[in-house]
Design a protein around this motif. Structure first.
Motif, PDB file in Angstrom:
ATOM      1  N   GLY A  14       0.825  -1.212   0.000  1.00 19.66           N
ATOM      2  CA  GLY A  14       0.000   0.000   0.000  1.00 19.66           C
ATOM      3  C   GLY A  14       0.855   1.256   0.000  1.00 19.66           C
ATOM      4  N   ARG A  18       0.894   4.047  -3.017  1.00 15.74           N
ATOM      5  CA  ARG A  18       0.610   5.458  -2.733  1.00 15.74           C
ATOM      6  C   ARG A  18       1.778   6.338  -3.183  1.00 15.74           C
ATOM      7  NH1 ARG A  18       0.586   5.329   2.314  1.00 15.74           N
ATOM      8  NH2 ARG A  18      -1.554   4.662   2.569  1.00 15.74           N
ATOM      9  N   GLU A  46      -4.105   1.048  -0.469  1.00 17.90           N
ATOM     10  CA  GLU A  46      -3.125   2.015   0.020  1.00 17.90           C
ATOM     11  C   GLU A  46      -3.096   2.092   1.543  1.00 17.90           C
ATOM     12  OE1 GLU A  46      -3.388   5.875  -1.771  1.00 17.90           O
ATOM     13  OE2 GLU A  46      -2.807   5.110  -3.761  1.00 17.90           O
TER      14      GLU A  46
END
Length: 187
Positions: A14, A18, A46
């Motif tokens: 995640g 991101r 994310e």
């Protein structure tokens, strides 16, 4: 038993997604459009709240202009023991050992262990140049539609398909094998 990625791997994944999205100055909505993955799913990934399938991660990687292996942190700077991507409570696992990316092709090397009744769904529905497999111990069954391919210890095989398939140990006896997956990066 289906299993999934360990929570620590999901969290790292995640964070990588991101960071890659922000580096490209993309909103979650823009990445959703580019990857054909819902905004809600992307947000959950994310935040480390979702355990996405490999096919979902392949689509996210394509939307970011990268590969699944790169999202997992495998490549030149990766630790030599690879990244455990999938495991079950029964003791089955898969480790992404290494990957090489070129403009048109990603090549991923995996090591797998299947125990008992555990099985692993593979294939993203996208045509692939192929997967090469070598069985180290036990016997592996690869089920694709109505076809079942069996590879015994010491044997090798290959598969070219645009369908989903299942890896499982023959007669639930267990299997250890390696695979080299070729993934087209075109389109």
């Amino acid at each position: 038993m289906t299993g999934g990625m360990r929570p620590a791997v999901v969290e790292q994944l995640g964070d990588r997604i991101r960071a890659a999205r922000q580096e490209l100055d993309l909103s979650v909505a823009a990445l959703a459009e580019r990857s054909d993955v819902s905004r809600r799913m992307l947000t959950q990934i994310e935040l480390g709240q979702a355990n996405p399938s490999v096919s979902t991660l392949d689509r996210v990687a394509a939307g970011l202009g990268t590969t699944f292996a790169a999202l997992m942190g495998v490549g030149a700077d990766a630790p030599p023991d690879g990244v455990e991507v999938w495991s079950t409570e029964g003791g089955s696992w898969s480790v992404l050992l290494d990957a090489i990316d070129t403009e048109g092709l990603s090549v991923e090397t995996w090591k797998w262990k299947l125990v008992g009744e555990d099985q692993r769904l593979g294939g993203s529905g996208v045509p692939s140049p192929g997967v090469m497999i070598h069985v180290i111990d036990g016997a592996l069954e690869i089920v694709c539609g109505e076809d079942v391919q069996v590879i015994e210890a010491g044997g090798s095989g290959r598969m070219i398909t645009d369908q989903e398939y299942v890896y499982r140990a023959r007669d639930a006896q267990g299997a250890v094998f390696t695979s080299v997956a070729l993934q087209s990066r075109a389109g």
